[in-house]
Design an enzyme around this catalytic site. Sequence first.
Site, PDB file in Angstrom:
ATOM      1  N   TRP A 301      55.822  26.654  36.109  1.00  0.00           N
ATOM      2  CA  TRP A 301      56.344  27.224  35.313  1.00  0.00           C
ATOM      3  C   TRP A 301      54.985  28.216  34.583  1.00  0.00           C
ATOM      4  O   TRP A 301      55.347  28.861  33.705  1.00  0.00           O
ATOM      5  CB  TRP A 301      56.823  26.807  34.481  1.00  0.00           C
ATOM      6  CG  TRP A 301      55.993  24.974  33.829  1.00  0.00           C
ATOM      7  CD1 TRP A 301      54.181  24.383  34.150  1.00  0.00           C
ATOM      8  CD2 TRP A 301      55.798  24.602  32.847  1.00  0.00           C
ATOM      9  NE1 TRP A 301      55.293  23.345  33.487  1.00  0.00           N
ATOM     10  CE2 TRP A 301      55.303  24.178  32.186  1.00  0.00           C
ATOM     11  CE3 TRP A 301      57.140  25.062  31.260  1.00  0.00           C
ATOM     12  CZ2 TRP A 301      55.535  23.599  31.074  1.00  0.00           C
ATOM     13  CZ3 TRP A 301      57.226  25.042  29.626  1.00  0.00           C
ATOM     14  CH2 TRP A 301      56.515  23.438  30.079  1.00  0.00           C
ATOM     15  N   ASP A 302      53.529  27.783  34.602  1.00  0.00           N
ATOM     16  CA  ASP A 302      52.814  28.319  34.123  1.00  0.00           C
ATOM     17  C   ASP A 302      52.334  29.975  33.761  1.00  0.00           C
ATOM     18  O   ASP A 302      52.519  30.726  32.819  1.00  0.00           O
ATOM     19  CB  ASP A 302      51.312  27.865  34.877  1.00  0.00           C
ATOM     20  CG  ASP A 302      51.529  26.172  34.997  1.00  0.00           C
ATOM     21  OD1 ASP A 302      52.096  25.918  35.414  1.00  0.00           O
ATOM     22  OD2 ASP A 302      49.884  25.866  34.883  1.00  0.00           O
ATOM     23  N   GLU A 440      55.030  15.096  32.433  1.00  0.00           N
ATOM     24  CA  GLU A 440      55.334  14.624  33.210  1.00  0.00           C
ATOM     25  C   GLU A 440      55.159  13.411  33.816  1.00  0.00           C
ATOM     26  O   GLU A 440      55.404  12.619  34.831  1.00  0.00           O
ATOM     27  CB  GLU A 440      54.151  15.072  34.307  1.00  0.00           C
ATOM     28  CG  GLU A 440      54.796  16.773  34.520  1.00  0.00           C
ATOM     29  CD  GLU A 440      53.914  17.308  35.978  1.00  0.00           C
ATOM     30  OE1 GLU A 440      52.803  16.501  35.743  1.00  0.00           O
ATOM     31  OE2 GLU A 440      54.679  18.781  36.473  1.00  0.00           O
ATOM     32  N   LYS A 543      51.952  12.657  28.020  1.00  0.00           N
ATOM     33  CA  LYS A 543      50.143  14.065  28.933  1.00  0.00           C
ATOM     34  C   LYS A 543      50.763  14.882  28.404  1.00  0.00           C
ATOM     35  O   LYS A 543      49.213  16.251  28.512  1.00  0.00           O
ATOM     36  CB  LYS A 543      51.256  14.297  30.653  1.00  0.00           C
ATOM     37  CG  LYS A 543      50.172  14.585  31.209  1.00  0.00           C
ATOM     38  CD  LYS A 543      50.770  14.856  32.582  1.00  0.00           C
ATOM     39  CE  LYS A 543      49.379  15.743  33.387  1.00  0.00           C
ATOM     40  NZ  LYS A 543      50.545  16.254  34.638  1.00  0.00           N
TER      41      LYS A 543
HETATM   42  C1  BGC Z   1      51.142  19.577  34.492  1.00  0.00           C
HETATM   43  C2  BGC Z   1      52.327  21.130  34.639  1.00  0.00           C
HETATM   44  C3  BGC Z   1      51.372  22.072  35.458  1.00  0.00           C
HETATM   45  C4  BGC Z   1      51.186  22.035  36.667  1.00  0.00           C
HETATM   46  C5  BGC Z   1      50.071  22.851  36.753  1.00  0.00           C
HETATM   47  C6  BGC Z   1      50.191  19.781  36.045  1.00  0.00           C
HETATM   48  O1  BGC Z   1      49.031  18.733  35.104  1.00  0.00           O
HETATM   49  O2  BGC Z   1      51.514  18.586  34.174  1.00  0.00           O
HETATM   50  O3  BGC Z   1      53.127  21.036  33.373  1.00  0.00           O
HETATM   51  O4  BGC Z   1      52.444  23.669  35.000  1.00  0.00           O
HETATM   52  O5  BGC Z   1      50.561  21.267  36.434  1.00  0.00           O
HETATM   53  O6  BGC Z   1      49.403  23.855  36.067  1.00  0.00           O
END
Ligand code: BGC
Length: 695
Positions: A301-302, A440, A543
């Site tokens: 989703w980034d 997360e 987080k």
């Molecule tokens: C984050 C996610 C992100 C992913 C990739 C994870 O550590 O919690 O939100 O999409 O890293 O950057």
Amino acid sequence: MKLVKQGFKKENIVSYGNMFLLANGRYGYRGTLEEYRKSEMTSLNVLGLYDKYLDKWRESVNLPNPFYVLVKGKNKVYSLLESEPVKHEVSLDITDGVFTRETIYEDIEISSTRFVSSKDKNILGTRYLIKGIKGTELKINLGLDLDIYEINGPHFKEKKCTYEKDLILFTGTTNEGKEVRSYTKINSNKALNSTNLVNDIFGYEINSIIHKDEIIQIDIIHEVKEKEHINDGFDKLVERHIKAFNKLWDNAYLEIIGDKDANFELQYSIYHLLILEDNTSYHSVPARGLSGETYKGAIFWDTEMFMMPFYAFTNPRFARNTLVYRIKTLSGAKKKAEKYGYKGAFYAWESQDDGVEQCSDYNVTDPITNQPIRTYFADKQIHISGDIALAIMRYIFLTSDTSLLYEGGYEVIYEVIKFYDSYLTKKDKYHLNDVMGPDEYHERVNDNAYTNLLFKNVLKLGIEYYDDFIYTVKERTLTKEDLNDILTKLYIVEPNNDGLIEQFEGYFKLEDVTPNIVKARKRNEKDYMGGENGVAGKTRVIKQADVLSLLILLEHPYDLDILRKNYDFYYPYTEHGSSLSASIYSLAASKLNKLDEAYNLFRKSSGIDLGTEQKMYAGGIYIGGTHPASNAGAYLSVLLGFMGLWINKDGYSINPNLPPSIEGIKGKFIHKNKQYLVNVKKDNSYTIREVKQND
Ligand code: BGC
């Protein structure tokens, strides 16, 4: 503008590999040195080429390194790994996209210049120079390094090199049967003796005496796929690359005045976004850019929530491509929904070329026992689908390019609504239960405020555009009335009497501790903090921005007072363990006039890849690499935060709010096919004018 680092420390090899990365949206070449090999994570990473070896994770593929050069003297190896130099410096010219190194030994001086072409997209080049300080005898080995750095490889089941006149032809076949072909042309003012394969290097040897002040020059041009530009020569190719790269900069111009360090970090962040642009590709941008195989080279989703707006403001065509990628991978999302027993489109949490979910059920390991830990990113992080649907509309909003909707955009939005509808627990109110929000560390929660409101945002779009669905979406099992019905019944987590939005059902009852206390409970530095047994899971420690993501990224009716209360409440619990977090808080802090905090959080995002102490592990899994979403967040913190640009239905508004250390901001942005130049002064007064072509 240059990033320069002097001296050599073995422990910095990996972080410098990220920091000095070159890329062109198709290939990424890590900032390593010519004498490095796979143990130094040297890699030429390819966008959109993935492979699975046995039952290991499917990941992006690295090609053989074409720039291997090792210089040996009579009793000495001129490698940083073996001999201490008198002086050593690496530098990255972020304006031109050119990497250089200069290493001085007592008897020779080595320098090189490298680029990954922004113009001729399959071309990469290096010029390697050796200058005699004292006369000495040299033996130089160079060529294609077939011993490839891979996390879950080997990815080539066949690798073959041959000499084709003055070129080295590489052909390889991946385990999945994809054919790769590349050409390497090496020119030198000294005789090149072909060596075939020695020590996994296929190439040449130069044996020569070098005299004082004499220069041995080696030009290496590497071209993947076709032989189109390989004979154009280093000088011409590098010039073309610089011209094309400078042009990208021109549209992405944004400058902080009066704060050199902050401005450098901003420019460095923009650099990392520009090197990922390729207007000819309908593939999207992986979360770790092209810095390697971390996170399987997958798209998260980034891209939609952080990077896409940057591209929409600076290169709308590329922003569009990242969304076309989601349209093209809709079938993967439908398959995923079906697999879990849902309808519609459940996009992959980690998406590759075909949109099939690549996120494993055991995505981290216990660093002590080495046992895999069950994680729920793939099956419960359902906000990914809504993020994509919202990004499509946001792109239209920023560009007015509605064609995307008719080329599959509407279908994505409809299928996403269908998915959420099938996920709902339908009681008096409709709930999205057993999910994971952006944070997360808390898995399998009910009614995550962000996810529920996101669905409401998408649902409202669905209702607004339902009449267009009729012409573009073939099978519509949900009527407009159905959507209206869901809208009235959908449970939305409203602020409580204290103005606080509960991140999910029961969050307020969790242990009230701060990230530092929770971190002190880890058994091992690399311990994974999330999940059922993680030290954060049963506490309020999060987080990354979650409720704050709702307040910054989504449409909502809440005022600044609600933002302030939630910011003040959640800030102490936020670990910023994800690089996506700080910029959200920075944007919120700007709105709240907490300008020092806004500034510090911006610097946290913009400086993410400039240190050598980055978070490199989640549990036992290597997660290092570049952080383009954080770079984009830094850019947005300046454009939308400090400069105060806000896009609304009637156009845009600007309300600057400069932090004390900043004297001004100047920058361009594109909105609905027009480009504007804004100039903000210290007292927050500003001018804006449209930039005409040839301006
Ligand atoms: C984050 C996610 C992100 C992913 C990739 C994870 O550590 O919690 O939100 O999409 O890293 O950057």
